[in-house]
Design an enzyme around this catalytic site. Structure first.
Site, PDB file in Angstrom:
ATOM      1  N   ASP A  68       9.030   2.912  -0.898  1.00 22.45           N
ATOM      2  CA  ASP A  68       8.279   3.063  -0.189  1.00 22.45           C
ATOM      3  C   ASP A  68       8.658   2.639   1.076  1.00 22.45           C
ATOM      4  OD1 ASP A  68       4.836   3.453   0.334  1.00 22.45           O
ATOM      5  OD2 ASP A  68       6.000   3.947   2.089  1.00 22.45           O
ATOM      6  N   TYR A 123       0.831  -1.176  -0.478  1.00 24.26           N
ATOM      7  CA  TYR A 123       0.049   0.183   0.072  1.00 24.26           C
ATOM      8  C   TYR A 123       0.689   1.239  -0.225  1.00 24.26           C
ATOM      9  CZ  TYR A 123      -3.124   3.696   1.792  1.00 24.26           C
ATOM     10  OH  TYR A 123      -3.877   5.000   1.947  1.00 24.26           O
ATOM     11  N   LYS A 162       5.607   9.464   8.201  1.00 29.28           N
ATOM     12  CA  LYS A 162       5.128   9.019   9.984  1.00 29.28           C
ATOM     13  C   LYS A 162       6.427   9.362  10.455  1.00 29.28           C
ATOM     14  CE  LYS A 162       3.061   4.936   8.019  1.00 29.28           C
ATOM     15  NZ  LYS A 162       1.044   5.653   8.598  1.00 29.28           N
TER      16      LYS A 162
END
Ligand code: KE4
Length: 445
Positions: A255, A160, A283
């Site tokens: 990613d 994702y 994050k």
């Protein structure tokens, strides 16, 4: 019970935890917010439970609107590697906020955080800040297409990368397929430019490059997958991806929105000694405030406006408060003992959970990298999305609800990872393992 002190641990087992305020707030929220949430996983749909409305966090604990406290293994889905309300971050934010919250102008802070990131991840020779991991991935894809002059992207089933249209695409039956929209609203034409391979399946990537020659701009991958639960790259997988991308004139995009500064100060690319062409971050680099970033080779990044023609912009990109939280977080993480402490905590939790599963005769498979961990309700080792989807999600739901009752806030989906923070104590882990032993036995009885 209401008003219970946040640090009121150890939990009293089997205490009925009222959720009446969370139920009331959830009902109200559903009037104004689709599904009552601002991100789907928070609705607890996958675990058939009432989402707890959180009012406060401190260290490893969170407290809900009914006064119940929990040991938190979501940690805002990764940013809070130092725990909730970390004293130095809060102080830095308090000081920064007093000088203004946003200017829409350049600040020295952005350069400082960019320099820290480039030093930590040498493959990132330049960086552009955005406000989310989605924006980072979306922008990296656009940049790769511009740099190569090609349209297609290869992604992996089970990975994702946020909710941009090009990446909200899943594979058809089997692997190495043309993408199909993963959501209404993603057009078939957009999905057609996304090809889907199997994680840890280099042959599926070879077949896509052979089937679509000279048309793939980039391969984007989570170097350690954490959105199908935690799945490690097989030996040679990442280096194989790099070779295939180079041989076919495509870029390799890591990613590292989850793994960046999580699995090592230099991310997964430090662990696996791979130098991707572009990297996405998020994050942890925002310390709990909205920050994303993408970066990589200077010759590629120079194409980003205004130095180049690839347009990308953002009102709050590089926001001084978010960047202050990021700088403070990375300054603390520079202490190399921290990753050893996180490793020890993760190891203690993994050992304890494995022993609990054994005591309860419950077949589990636990995957872990440092302070990132997934308990798969499956007897087999999980190496790709097909295996992950074979897990018993109904039993996972029972595990989740039982742990919640015991004051353990586990990620509300089998396909997410649990996050430990520096604030999680041996006592927290002992309480968690005891709760797991009790819950797993209840499930088996
Ligand atoms: P955001 O747009 O949510 O900041 O980042 C998107 C993203 C990109 N890349 C990876 C590897 C990610 O894991 C994410 C987002 N992670 C999820 C948790 N698996 C965020 C939680 C949520 O969607 O609410």
């Amino acid at each position: 019970m209401p008003g219970k002190p946040l640090h009121g641990l150890p939990h009293r087992y089997n205490e009925m935890r009222t959720t009446k305020n969370s139920e009331r707030l959830f009902k109200l929220a559903r009037r104004y917010l689709p599904g009552g949430v601002d991100s789907p996983v928070r609705a607890f749909g996958a675990v058939e439970s009432i989402p707890r409305f959180i009012v406060e966090g401190n260290g490893s604990k969170i407290r809900d609107a009914d006064g119940n406290s929990y040991i938190d293994y979501v940690c805002s889905w990764g940013p809070l590697i130092l725990g909730h309300a970390e004293r130095r971050i809060v102080e830095a934010l308090r000081h920064a906020a007093g000088k203004g919250t946003s200017f829409g102008a350049v600040t020295e802070l952005e350069t400082r955080l960019a320099a820290m990131i480039c030093k930590a991840l040498p493959s990132m020779e330049m960086v552009r800040f955005v406000s989310s991991g989605t924006e980072a991935a979306m922008s990296a894809i656009r940049l790769a297409r511009a740099f190569t002059g090609r349209d297609r992207i290869i992604k992996f089933a089970g990975c994702y990368h946020g909710h941009c249209d090009s990446l909200l695409v899943s594979g058809g039956s089997g692997m190495a397929t043309l993408g199909i929209p993963d959501s209404p609203g993603v057009t078939a034409s957009t999905a057609r430019d996304t090809l889907v391979a199997g994680y840890n399946d280099l042959d599926s990537v070879r077949r896509l490059f052979a089937g679509y020659p000279d048309s793939v701009a980039a391969v984007i991958v989570e170097p350690i997958a954490a959105n199908m639960g935690l799945v490690h790259p097989a030996s040679g997988f990442l280096s194989g991806l790099q070779r295939l991308a180079r041989a076919n004139g495509a870029l390799l995009i890591f990613d590292e929105v989850i793994t960046g500064f999580r699995v090592a100060y230099g991310g997964a690319q430090q662990l696996y000694k791979i130098r991707p062409d572009l990297t996405c971050l998020g994050k942890i680099i925002g310390g709990g405030l909205p920050v994303g970033a993408y970066g990589g080779r200077r010759d590629i990044m120079q194409m980003v406006a205004p130095s180049g023609k690839v347009y990308q912009a953002g009102t709050l990109s590089g926001n001084p408060l978010a960047v202050t939280a990021g700088i403070t977080t990375l300054e603390i993480l520079r202490d190399p003992s921290i990753y050893k402490q996180l490793e020890d905590k993760g190891d203690l939790l993994q050992e304890g959970l494995a022993a609990s599963a054994c005591d309860a005769c419950m077949p589990l498979s636990i995957a872990r990298q440092g302070s990132l961990l997934t308990v798969f309700f499956s007897a087999q080792a999980i190496t790709d999305y097909t295996a992950a989807r074979s897990c018993d999600t109904a039993v996972f739901g029972r595990f989740f609800r039982g742990m919640l009752e015991q004051g353990i806030y586990w990620p509300p989906s089998q396909f997410e990872a649990a996050f430990l923070s520096l604030a999680h104590s041996r006592q927290d882990i002992s309480v968690t393992v005891k709760a797991a032993r009790q819950v797993l036995k209840q499930i088996q009885d």
